[in-house]
Design a protein around this motif. Structure first.
Motif, PDB file in Angstrom:
ATOM      1  N   THR A 196      29.659  46.923  60.951  1.00  0.00           N
ATOM      2  CA  THR A 196      30.825  46.443  60.205  1.00  0.00           C
ATOM      3  C   THR A 196      30.525  45.121  59.524  1.00  0.00           C
ATOM      4  N   ARG A 197      31.053  44.975  58.331  1.00  0.00           N
ATOM      5  CA  ARG A 197      30.959  43.695  57.624  1.00  0.00           C
ATOM      6  C   ARG A 197      32.367  43.258  57.211  1.00  0.00           C
ATOM      7  N   GLN A 198      32.603  41.948  57.230  1.00  0.00           N
ATOM      8  CA  GLN A 198      33.935  41.459  56.880  1.00  0.00           C
ATOM      9  C   GLN A 198      34.045  41.117  55.391  1.00  0.00           C
ATOM     10  N   VAL A 199      35.208  41.391  54.842  1.00  0.00           N
ATOM     11  CA  VAL A 199      35.566  40.891  53.507  1.00  0.00           C
ATOM     12  C   VAL A 199      36.935  40.254  53.663  1.00  0.00           C
ATOM     13  N   GLU A 200      37.077  39.070  53.102  1.00  0.00           N
ATOM     14  CA  GLU A 200      38.359  38.361  53.216  1.00  0.00           C
ATOM     15  C   GLU A 200      39.065  38.465  51.871  1.00  0.00           C
ATOM     16  N   THR A 201      40.311  38.951  51.849  1.00  0.00           N
ATOM     17  CA  THR A 201      40.995  39.097  50.554  1.00  0.00           C
ATOM     18  C   THR A 201      42.099  38.064  50.363  1.00  0.00           C
ATOM     19  N   SER A 202      42.471  37.368  51.440  1.00  0.00           N
ATOM     20  CA  SER A 202      43.540  36.371  51.310  1.00  0.00           C
ATOM     21  C   SER A 202      43.396  35.333  52.414  1.00  0.00           C
ATOM     22  N   ARG A 203      44.122  34.246  52.279  1.00  0.00           N
ATOM     23  CA  ARG A 203      44.165  33.242  53.353  1.00  0.00           C
ATOM     24  C   ARG A 203      45.613  32.818  53.599  1.00  0.00           C
ATOM     25  N   GLY A 204      45.965  32.704  54.876  1.00  0.00           N
ATOM     26  CA  GLY A 204      47.300  32.231  55.239  1.00  0.00           C
ATOM     27  C   GLY A 204      48.194  33.370  55.657  1.00  0.00           C
ATOM     28  N   CYS A 205      49.275  33.038  56.314  1.00  0.00           N
ATOM     29  CA  CYS A 205      50.237  34.050  56.750  1.00  0.00           C
ATOM     30  C   CYS A 205      51.612  33.405  56.832  1.00  0.00           C
ATOM     31  N   PRO A 206      52.646  34.084  56.318  1.00  0.00           N
ATOM     32  CA  PRO A 206      53.971  33.476  56.299  1.00  0.00           C
ATOM     33  C   PRO A 206      54.757  33.630  57.594  1.00  0.00           C
ATOM     34  N   HIS A 207      54.215  34.339  58.589  1.00  0.00           N
ATOM     35  CA  HIS A 207      55.080  34.733  59.704  1.00  0.00           C
ATOM     36  C   HIS A 207      55.285  33.699  60.804  1.00  0.00           C
ATOM     37  N   ASN A 208      54.289  32.880  61.055  1.00  0.00           N
ATOM     38  CA  ASN A 208      54.435  31.830  62.066  1.00  0.00           C
ATOM     39  C   ASN A 208      54.808  32.340  63.459  1.00  0.00           C
ATOM     40  N   CYS A 209      54.057  33.277  63.973  1.00  0.00           N
ATOM     41  CA  CYS A 209      54.287  33.721  65.353  1.00  0.00           C
ATOM     42  C   CYS A 209      54.028  32.531  66.280  1.00  0.00           C
ATOM     43  N   LYS A 210      54.798  32.484  67.309  1.00  0.00           N
ATOM     44  CA  LYS A 210      54.824  31.331  68.208  1.00  0.00           C
ATOM     45  C   LYS A 210      53.434  30.884  68.671  1.00  0.00           C
ATOM     46  N   PHE A 211      52.572  31.855  69.017  1.00  0.00           N
ATOM     47  CA  PHE A 211      51.294  31.537  69.664  1.00  0.00           C
ATOM     48  C   PHE A 211      50.153  31.361  68.668  1.00  0.00           C
ATOM     49  N   CYS A 212      50.419  31.482  67.377  1.00  0.00           N
ATOM     50  CA  CYS A 212      49.330  31.585  66.404  1.00  0.00           C
ATOM     51  C   CYS A 212      49.004  30.231  65.768  1.00  0.00           C
ATOM     52  N   CYS A 213      47.709  30.030  65.441  1.00  0.00           N
ATOM     53  CA  CYS A 213      47.326  28.747  64.850  1.00  0.00           C
ATOM     54  C   CYS A 213      46.989  28.866  63.364  1.00  0.00           C
TER      55      CYS A 213
END
Ligand code: B12
Ligand code: SF4
Length: 529
Positions: A187-204
């Motif tokens: 497997t190889r990674q490709v990143e298509t975006s950065r950031g997330c609007p959800h702000n789950c309690k435990f996430c950094c």
């Protein structure tokens, strides 16, 4: 100049037993300084002998080291060694961003990089390369360092690059010859975006990809750029899978649809599989997306299942998700032959032992392909961590335990020891009671919907099954740890009321009415369905 890029030591527990992911971080920053000689040393893959490694370090002018929280001691050890061999040391990634003082205070760390690395790294390299850009160190945004008096200086934060297409293509040639695998599939990674609007309690994530004057910053690459990266990976490596590695590939449904349409049109989906991380609520609201993921040859989806208890989902900021939605989405994906890797949280505050066991039993009933049971973890640098610290809940100060396998905190209901036993119980009851047989039946059927697994079966058995099981046994996890309470399913689950699908829809409508998620307020999202 000669720069050695270093991915520090392997963890002995958690996902590392079944997944060896490439450090996209390092090949992304390396792309910013192509004029300098570069080599990648990956402790997860490359053979390490201290003497040889030290003499290798002698050849380099600088080392660039990445670090997540649980790797930070390994990262510091390597940096110390590099300093002793005369290299300039630069550390970046999640932990240096979240807790910069912890890294910057060491004499052998020259530059601690906070946040997005590309521009900052280029400026540092130009600075140490005869100060090509003629700047003063205090003008390099996003770094922390020590002044003459050993006082730690934190420069101004680095503004995020608004157009991710402006970054050069990751230097994938540095990964050449290294075998990166997810559950046995190359497997190889490709990143298509950065950031997330959800702000789950435990996430950094929100702390990482944010301009401090804005609540959330979500940025995407253009479709042509994404396809260039997909083809670059295919042409170089021909892996079994491309993993779209951002935490949430489906944040913006219209955009996701466009990417999937382009993949289908290009027919690259006939040549390899794809995988991504998504959210239950998005897939529930957009069933067509599941159909399209399937058409585009997505065969693995990572989902945060978290808990069967609505009170926990609500408290985690996952109000838009219900256990009934989870059940529905899991079934829809598996009906298509898309395998699911689920994340389940053990011991979210408010959950008693019985509730955790109900959560474990629900996970078994969902019949996910794979699951990671993670004790609730508060990463330093997050608001959740500060909250738990203030309540006196943190039990482990050693960051190596922040590996999503060992508990680093307790709750009012559970001590961290109890939490650890429940994690063990989760793994034992999920993986050691018929899971292997169920999966073998599905994956080995040449006419079944999971027959795409057949081509990677040898590696899947070696890494996914044997690697995973030996990790469990090495931690003393056997069927002996399963409690009587968990063995008595009927009694245990009698007070878990999984509402039918309609009530999941009603809840969603209720929530949307309150508009808890206001897409128009989120920078970068204008096309959310
Ligand atoms: C793919 C992935 C993995 C892969 C591959 C990891 C790898 N080698 O990179 C796998 C599945 C193996 C993995 C494993 C783990 N992961 Co992981 N992973 C991710 C994920 C989804 C994407 C990472 C990525 O490639 N991003 C794209 C690159 C370009 O971004 P980046 O890594 O952040 O790098 C940028 C900056 O951080 C900075 N930077 C980074 N390093 C450096 C170094 C220098 C010198 C400089 C200048 C800058 C710099 O510049 C880069 C470009 O801007 C992230 C979440 C996310 N959205 O980022 C979680 C994430 C990084 N993982 C996380 C965790 C906890 C783990 C595990 C501990 C989980 C576990 N036990 O099962 C393990 C630890 C593995 C280990 N060896 O220690 C957490 C980290 C939290 C933390 N505080 O450290 C994250 C944030 C997930 C989350 N939401 O909590 N992971
Ligand atoms: S959806 Fe995923 S990336 Fe986004 S905040 Fe929640 S856990 Fe973090």
């Amino acid at each position: 100049m000669k720069i050695l890029y270093i991915n520090p030591a392997r963890l002995q527990s958690g996902m590392d037993a079944i997944i060896t992911g490439a450090p996209l971080s390092l090949i992304s920053i390396a792309a910013m300084v192509p004029e300098h000689e570069a080599k990648l040393f990956d402790f997860k893959i490359d053979k390490y002998h201290e003497k040889k490694f030290r003499s290798e370090l002698n050849r380099y002018d600088a080392v660039a080291i990445t670090s997540m929280t649980p790797q930070v001691y390994s990262a510091l050890d390597v940096a110390k060694m590099a300093k002793e061999q005369g290299c300039t040391t630069i550390l970046g990634g999640y932990h240096p961003t979240l807790v910069p003082d912890f890294v910057a205070k060491h004499d052998y760390i020259d530059f601690t990089v906070r946040g997005e690395g590309e521009h900052t790294f280029k400026e540092i390299i130009d600075y140490i390369d005869d100060n090509k850009n003629d700047v003063s160190i205090k003008d390099i945004d996003g770094i922390s360092y020590k002044d003459k008096n050993r006082k730690i200086i934190h420069n101004k934060e680095r503004e995020l690059e608004l157009n991710l297409d402006n970054f050069p293509m990751p230097r994938r040639e540095l990964l050449k010859g290294k075998l990166y695998t997810y559950l046995g599939t190359t497997t190889r990674q490709v990143e298509t975006s950065r950031g997330c609007p959800h702000n789950c309690k435990f996430c950094c994530i929100i702390k990482m990809w944010r301009n401090s004057n804005k609540p959330i910053t979500y940025r995407t690459k253009s479709i042509p750029r994404i396809m260039r990266e997909v083809y670059d990976v295919y042409n170089r490596e021909k892996p079994d899978f491309i993993f779209f590695c951002e935490d949430n590939f489906t944040i913006n449904v219209k955009r996701t649809n466009k990417i999937l349409d382009t993949i289908i049109k290009s027919r690259i989906n006939n040549k390899m599989h794809f995988s991504c991380q998504s959210r239950v609520d998005t897939l529930f609201r957009n069933p067509d997306l599941i159909e399209k993921l399937y058409k585009a040859n997505f065969r693995q989806v990572f989902l945060g299942i978290e808990s069967v208890h609505q009170q926990s989902l609500d408290a985690m900021n996952k109000r838009n998700t219900t256990p009934a939605m989870v059940k529905h989405v899991v079934k829809s994906l598996r009906d298509k032959g898309i395998s699911i890797f689920g994340g389940v949280i053990i011991g979210f505050p408010g959950e008693t032992k019985r509730m955790v066991r109900q959560n474990i039993q629900n996970t078994i009933d969902l019949d996910l392909d794979c699951v990671q049971f993670t004790p609730i973890t508060a990463f330093p640098g997050t608001d959740f961590y500060d909250e738990m610290k203030e309540l006196g809940r943190i039990t482990a100060n050693n960051y190596k335990f922040y590996d999503l396998f060992h508990p680093m905190m307790g709750t009012l209901e559970l001590t961290s020891k109890e939490m650890y036993r429940l994690v063990a119980e989760g793994y034992a009851s999920f993986y050691l009671k018929g899971w292997l047989l169920r999966r073998a039946k599905e994956y080995l059927n040449p006419f079944g919907k999971f027959n795409w697994m057949l081509s990677c079966m040898g590696r899947l058995i070696k890494q996914g099954v044997l690697g995973g099981l030996s990790m469990l046994y090495s931690q003393g996890i056997t069927t002996k740890v399963i409690s009587d309470e968990l063995k008595n399913k009927e009694e245990l689950m009698k007070d878990v009321n999984l509402p039918v699908q309609e009530s999941a829809v009603q809840r969603l409508e209720q929530i949307l009415e309150f508009k808890t998620l206001k897409p128009e307020k989120i920078e970068g999202i204008s096309e959310q369905t």
